[in-house]
Design an enzyme around this catalytic site. Structure first.
Site, PDB file in Angstrom:
ATOM      1  N   HIS A  98       0.844  -1.203   0.000  1.00  0.00           N
ATOM      2  CA  HIS A  98       0.000   0.000   0.000  1.00  0.00           C
ATOM      3  C   HIS A  98       0.870   1.240   0.000  1.00  0.00           C
ATOM      4  O   HIS A  98       1.911   1.287   0.642  1.00  0.00           O
ATOM      5  CB  HIS A  98      -0.953   0.005   1.204  1.00  0.00           C
ATOM      6  CG  HIS A  98      -0.271  -0.158   2.520  1.00  0.00           C
ATOM      7  ND1 HIS A  98       0.153  -1.372   2.992  1.00  0.00           N
ATOM      8  CD2 HIS A  98       0.078   0.746   3.464  1.00  0.00           C
ATOM      9  CE1 HIS A  98       0.727  -1.217   4.179  1.00  0.00           C
ATOM     10  NE2 HIS A  98       0.696   0.070   4.482  1.00  0.00           N
ATOM     11  N   HIS A 100       0.865   5.256   0.821  1.00  0.00           N
ATOM     12  CA  HIS A 100       0.161   6.311   1.568  1.00  0.00           C
ATOM     13  C   HIS A 100       0.248   7.621   0.782  1.00  0.00           C
ATOM     14  O   HIS A 100       1.334   8.047   0.410  1.00  0.00           O
ATOM     15  CB  HIS A 100       0.835   6.558   2.927  1.00  0.00           C
ATOM     16  CG  HIS A 100       0.828   5.407   3.874  1.00  0.00           C
ATOM     17  ND1 HIS A 100      -0.035   5.319   4.940  1.00  0.00           N
ATOM     18  CD2 HIS A 100       1.591   4.285   3.939  1.00  0.00           C
ATOM     19  CE1 HIS A 100       0.202   4.211   5.632  1.00  0.00           C
ATOM     20  NE2 HIS A 100       1.186   3.561   5.034  1.00  0.00           N
TER      21      HIS A 100
HETATM   22  P1  5GP Z   1       1.736   0.571   7.387  1.00  0.00           P
HETATM   23  O1  5GP Z   1       2.416   0.907   8.669  1.00  0.00           O
HETATM   24  O2  5GP Z   1       1.600  -0.918   7.168  1.00  0.00           O
HETATM   25  O3  5GP Z   1       2.361   1.276   6.211  1.00  0.00           O
HETATM   26  O4  5GP Z   1       0.302   1.218   7.497  1.00  0.00           O
HETATM   27  C1  5GP Z   1      -0.884   0.532   7.531  1.00  0.00           C
HETATM   28  C2  5GP Z   1      -1.969   1.566   7.539  1.00  0.00           C
HETATM   29  O5  5GP Z   1      -3.212   0.903   7.401  1.00  0.00           O
HETATM   30  C3  5GP Z   1      -2.044   2.388   8.828  1.00  0.00           C
HETATM   31  O6  5GP Z   1      -1.875   3.763   8.514  1.00  0.00           O
HETATM   32  C4  5GP Z   1      -3.422   2.065   9.394  1.00  0.00           C
HETATM   33  O7  5GP Z   1      -4.039   3.195   9.964  1.00  0.00           O
HETATM   34  C5  5GP Z   1      -4.160   1.554   8.184  1.00  0.00           C
HETATM   35  N1  5GP Z   1      -5.161   0.552   8.491  1.00  0.00           N
HETATM   36  C6  5GP Z   1      -5.010  -0.560   9.247  1.00  0.00           C
HETATM   37  N2  5GP Z   1      -6.148  -1.274   9.301  1.00  0.00           N
HETATM   38  C7  5GP Z   1      -7.044  -0.601   8.542  1.00  0.00           C
HETATM   39  C8  5GP Z   1      -8.410  -0.845   8.198  1.00  0.00           C
HETATM   40  O8  5GP Z   1      -9.034  -1.835   8.592  1.00  0.00           O
HETATM   41  N3  5GP Z   1      -9.019   0.072   7.401  1.00  0.00           N
HETATM   42  C9  5GP Z   1      -8.361   1.173   6.926  1.00  0.00           C
HETATM   43  N4  5GP Z   1      -9.043   2.016   6.147  1.00  0.00           N
HETATM   44  N5  5GP Z   1      -7.063   1.438   7.218  1.00  0.00           N
HETATM   45  C10 5GP Z   1      -6.425   0.554   8.018  1.00  0.00           C
END
Ligand code: 5GP
Ligand code: ZN
Length: 135
Positions: A98, A100
């Site tokens: 993903h 951001h």
């Molecule tokens: P990472 O640290 O893996 O780059 O970020 C994962 C992101 O996914 C975080 O910013 C978190 O807030 C978001 N996230 C985690 N679970 C969910 C979810 O169930 N729904 C949505 N919309 N975002 C999520």
């Protein structure tokens, strides 16, 4: 597979969708660092960019190019940060690729502290972005 983003893509878990095409889904981060913080995810599961296809990597950036102006217009942003946490060492929590997209507004602190918007606020932001995407 026990992957939260695959469940969102499948529609088994709700999200505040802002855009989708054949390869990519874009939805609001549930813990945004700024209003309009959007996650862009390839629909085909891969744990990270390196494990996915080159086509999916290219498509993510194409969607950024297409979507960023609409997100900025809807949120009043004057800039944005792009970020990808690739691997545990980099702070990746969800092991489905993903990207951001974090809108930034002149004069507001450029922090990475998560906010706690209500579901209604997220829904309103997603709706405003979708309106700009459709224009
Ligand atoms: P990472 O640290 O893996 O780059 O970020 C994962 C992101 O996914 C975080 O910013 C978190 O807030 C978001 N996230 C985690 N679970 C969910 C979810 O169930 N729904 C949505 N919309 N975002 C999520
Ligand atoms: Zn997945």
């Amino acid at each position: 597979m026990d992957c939260i983003f695959c469940k969102i893509i499948a529609g088994d878990i709700p999200c505040h969708k802002v855009f989708e095409n054949e390869r990519v889904l874009a939805f609001l981060d549930i813990g945004p660092v700024s209003t309009g913080h959007t996650l862009l995810v390839p629909k085909k599961h891969a744990a990270n960019l390196g494990e996915g296809s080159t086509d999916d990597a290219i498509e993510l950036m194409k969607v950024v190019h297409q979507l960023a102006p609409a997100i900025m217009k809807a949120t009043g942003a004057t800039g944005y940060n792009l970020g990808m946490n690739h691997g545990v060492s980099a702070g990746q929590d969800v092991f489905h690729t993903h990207l951001h997209l974090m809108p930034r507004v002149d004069g507001l602190a450029r922090t990475f502290v998560k906010m706690s918007p209500t579901m209604e606020e997220l829904a309103a932001t997603a709706e405003a972005i979708r309106r700009e995407v459709e224009v």
